[in-house]
Design a protein around this motif. Structure first.
Motif, PDB file in Angstrom:
ATOM      1  N   GLU A 173       0.530  -1.334  -0.185  1.00  0.00           N
ATOM      2  CA  GLU A 173       0.282   0.408   0.001  1.00  0.00           C
ATOM      3  C   GLU A 173       0.920   1.137  -0.240  1.00  0.00           C
ATOM      4  OE1 GLU A 173      -4.437   1.393   1.730  1.00  0.00           O
ATOM      5  OE2 GLU A 173      -2.682   0.581   3.389  1.00  0.00           O
ATOM      6  N   GLN A 174       0.726   2.468  -0.534  1.00  0.00           N
ATOM      7  CA  GLN A 174       1.513   3.564  -0.805  1.00  0.00           C
ATOM      8  C   GLN A 174      -0.020   4.380  -0.887  1.00  0.00           C
ATOM      9  OE1 GLN A 174       4.758   4.029  -0.940  1.00  0.00           O
ATOM     10  NE2 GLN A 174       4.822   1.922  -0.638  1.00  0.00           N
ATOM     11  N   HIS A 175       0.604   5.827  -0.112  1.00  0.00           N
ATOM     12  CA  HIS A 175      -0.287   6.634   0.287  1.00  0.00           C
ATOM     13  C   HIS A 175       0.977   8.191  -0.101  1.00  0.00           C
ATOM     14  CE1 HIS A 175      -3.514   8.939   2.530  1.00  0.00           C
ATOM     15  NE2 HIS A 175      -3.750   9.467   1.356  1.00  0.00           N
ATOM     16  N   ILE A 176      -0.238   9.354  -0.914  1.00  0.00           N
ATOM     17  CA  ILE A 176       0.477  10.700  -1.244  1.00  0.00           C
ATOM     18  C   ILE A 176      -1.034  11.535  -0.485  1.00  0.00           C
ATOM     19  CG2 ILE A 176       1.606  12.000  -1.836  1.00  0.00           C
ATOM     20  CD1 ILE A 176       3.258  10.091  -3.472  1.00  0.00           C
ATOM     21  N   LYS A 177      -0.548  11.923   0.019  1.00  0.00           N
ATOM     22  CA  LYS A 177      -1.844  13.149   0.419  1.00  0.00           C
ATOM     23  C   LYS A 177      -1.661  13.890  -0.174  1.00  0.00           C
ATOM     24  CE  LYS A 177      -3.861  13.218   3.886  1.00  0.00           C
ATOM     25  NZ  LYS A 177      -5.521  13.147   3.705  1.00  0.00           N
ATOM     26  N   ASN A 178      -2.928  14.816  -0.527  1.00  0.00           N
ATOM     27  CA  ASN A 178      -2.974  16.273  -1.136  1.00  0.00           C
ATOM     28  C   ASN A 178      -2.082  17.542  -0.252  1.00  0.00           C
ATOM     29  OD1 ASN A 178      -3.541  17.843  -2.848  1.00  0.00           O
ATOM     30  ND2 ASN A 178      -6.068  17.980  -2.506  1.00  0.00           N
ATOM     31  N   ASN A 179      -1.248  17.721  -1.040  1.00  0.00           N
ATOM     32  CA  ASN A 179      -1.059  19.353   0.217  1.00  0.00           C
ATOM     33  C   ASN A 179      -0.521  20.128  -1.336  1.00  0.00           C
ATOM     34  OD1 ASN A 179       0.636  21.005   1.531  1.00  0.00           O
ATOM     35  ND2 ASN A 179       0.593  19.517   3.240  1.00  0.00           N
ATOM     36  N   LYS A 180      -1.554  21.438  -1.359  1.00  0.00           N
ATOM     37  CA  LYS A 180      -0.673  22.366  -2.056  1.00  0.00           C
ATOM     38  C   LYS A 180       0.962  23.083  -1.840  1.00  0.00           C
ATOM     39  CE  LYS A 180      -2.346  26.536   1.049  1.00  0.00           C
ATOM     40  NZ  LYS A 180      -3.033  27.131   1.645  1.00  0.00           N
ATOM     41  N   ASP A 181       1.372  22.532  -0.212  1.00  0.00           N
ATOM     42  CA  ASP A 181       3.024  22.747   0.011  1.00  0.00           C
ATOM     43  C   ASP A 181       3.946  21.820  -0.962  1.00  0.00           C
ATOM     44  OD1 ASP A 181       1.849  25.178   1.478  1.00  0.00           O
ATOM     45  OD2 ASP A 181       2.295  23.973   3.056  1.00  0.00           O
ATOM     46  N   THR A 182       3.503  20.712  -1.446  1.00  0.00           N
ATOM     47  CA  THR A 182       4.493  19.443  -1.647  1.00  0.00           C
ATOM     48  C   THR A 182       3.867  19.240  -2.665  1.00  0.00           C
ATOM     49  OG1 THR A 182       2.959  17.703  -0.112  1.00  0.00           O
ATOM     50  CG2 THR A 182       4.987  19.324   0.179  1.00  0.00           C
ATOM     51  N   ASN A 183       3.003  19.708  -3.312  1.00  0.00           N
ATOM     52  CA  ASN A 183       2.288  18.858  -5.216  1.00  0.00           C
ATOM     53  C   ASN A 183       2.850  18.885  -5.076  1.00  0.00           C
ATOM     54  OD1 ASN A 183      -0.398  17.822  -3.512  1.00  0.00           O
ATOM     55  ND2 ASN A 183      -1.635  19.542  -3.827  1.00  0.00           N
ATOM     56  N   LYS A 184       3.392  18.045  -6.387  1.00  0.00           N
ATOM     57  CA  LYS A 184       4.083  17.853  -7.728  1.00  0.00           C
ATOM     58  C   LYS A 184       3.297  18.947  -8.820  1.00  0.00           C
ATOM     59  CE  LYS A 184       6.494  15.716 -10.614  1.00  0.00           C
ATOM     60  NZ  LYS A 184       7.281  13.432 -11.478  1.00  0.00           N
ATOM     61  N   TYR A 185       1.725  18.657  -9.165  1.00  0.00           N
ATOM     62  CA  TYR A 185       0.733  19.305 -10.190  1.00  0.00           C
ATOM     63  C   TYR A 185      -0.484  20.485  -9.633  1.00  0.00           C
ATOM     64  CZ  TYR A 185       2.162  14.425 -12.432  1.00  0.00           C
ATOM     65  OH  TYR A 185       3.049  13.177 -12.463  1.00  0.00           O
TER      66      TYR A 185
END
Length: 227
Positions: free
Chosen positions: A197-209
C-alpha cells in the motif's frame, strides 16, 4: 616454328597460373577479413546481450519467487493520465486499454490461478457510492484485490465503504482524502494488514501538479493462494 609455338604455349600457361595464384591469394585475404569481422561482430553482439539487464514480469526490479504473482501499479497523474495495473506481465487496467476512470479503479484476480475476475472503476467525485459498496460485498474469499485512484477517489466514500476496504487489508483507507493518490493490493479473507500500500496526501505545499500530488507507484510479489 614449332619452337616458337611451344614457347608461346609455355608463356600462356605461366601467365594463366600466375593470374590464378594472384586471384586465389586476394580471395583468401578477403575471406579471412570477412570471417574476422563476422566473428568480431558475433563476439560484440554476445557481449552486448550478456551485459543487457534482464527484464522481469511487469517491468519490476527483480524476479518473484516460485508460487508468487508479479505485479506493478501506479495511480493516476492529476486528472490527465489514468492509473495502470499490471499482473504477471498482463496489463489489467490502463488508459491505453480504455478501462480506467475517475475515482477508484479496481481489478479482481483469482488468488490461486492469477486469472482476472473483473475490472471496474467507481466515480467517487460525481458518482454514487452505493454500487461500489455492493461490488465490495460480492468479492469472494481468496480474491486478490488491486486498487488505484485517479483524480479524486475519496469524496463520496462512506464509513461503510472504508470499512469494507479496510477488511481487505488496507491501512490508509481510513485517512484517504480529497485528491490523495493511493495504490493498494490486498485480498478477501486476509488475516493481517497488507504490506502492499502506498499513499500520498494532497498538499498544496508539496503537490507536484497543481491541485494533485505526484504519481504513486508500487511493485511486488503476491503469494499464490494455496489449498
Amino acid at each position: 616454328m614449332r619452337v616458337a609455338g611451344a614457347a608461346k604455349l609455355v608463356v600462356a600457361v605461366a601467365v594463366f597460373l600466375l593470374t590464378f595464384y594472384v586471384i586465389s591469394q586476394v580471395f583468401e585475404i578477403k575471406m579471412d577479413a570477412s570471417l574476422g569481422s563476422l566473428f568480431a561482430r558475433s563476439a560484440l553482439d554476445s557481449a552486448i546481450r550478456s551485459t543487457k539487464p534482464p527484464r522481469y514480469k511487469c517491468g519490476i526490479s527483480k524476479a518473484c519467487p516460485e508460487k508468487h504473482f508479479a505485479f506493478k501499479m501506479a495511480s493516476g497523474a492529476a486528472n490527465v493520465v489514468g492509473p495502470k495495473i499490471c499482473l504477471e506481465d498482463n496489463v489489467l487496467m490502463s488508459g491505453v486499454k480504455n478501462n480506467v476512470g475517475r475515482g477508484i479503479n479496481v481489478a479482481l484476480v483469482n488468488g490461486k490461478t492469477g486469472d482476472v475476475i473483473d475490472t471496474k472503476y467507481f466515480d467517487m467525485w460525481g458518482g454514487d457510492v452505493a454500487p461500489f459498496i455492493e461490488f465490495l460485498k460480492t468479492i469472494q474469499d481468496g480474491t486478490v484485490v488491486l486498487m488505484a485512484t485517479y483524480d479524486d477517489g475519496a469524496t463520496k466514500l462512506t464509513e461503510e465503504a472504508r470499512r469494507l476496504i479496510a477488511e481487505l487489508g488496507s491501512t490508509s483507507i481510513t485517512s484517504l482524502g480529497f485528491r490523495d493518490n493511493w495504490v493498494f493490493c490486498g485480498g478477501k479473507g486476509i488475516k493481517t494488514k497488507s504490506p502492499f500500500e502506498q499513499h500520498i496526501k494532497n498538499n498544496k505545499d508539496t503537490n507536484k501538479y497543481e491541485g494533485w500530488p505526484e504519481v504513486v507507484e508500487m511493485e511486488g510479489c503476491i503469494p499464490q493462494k494455496q489449498d
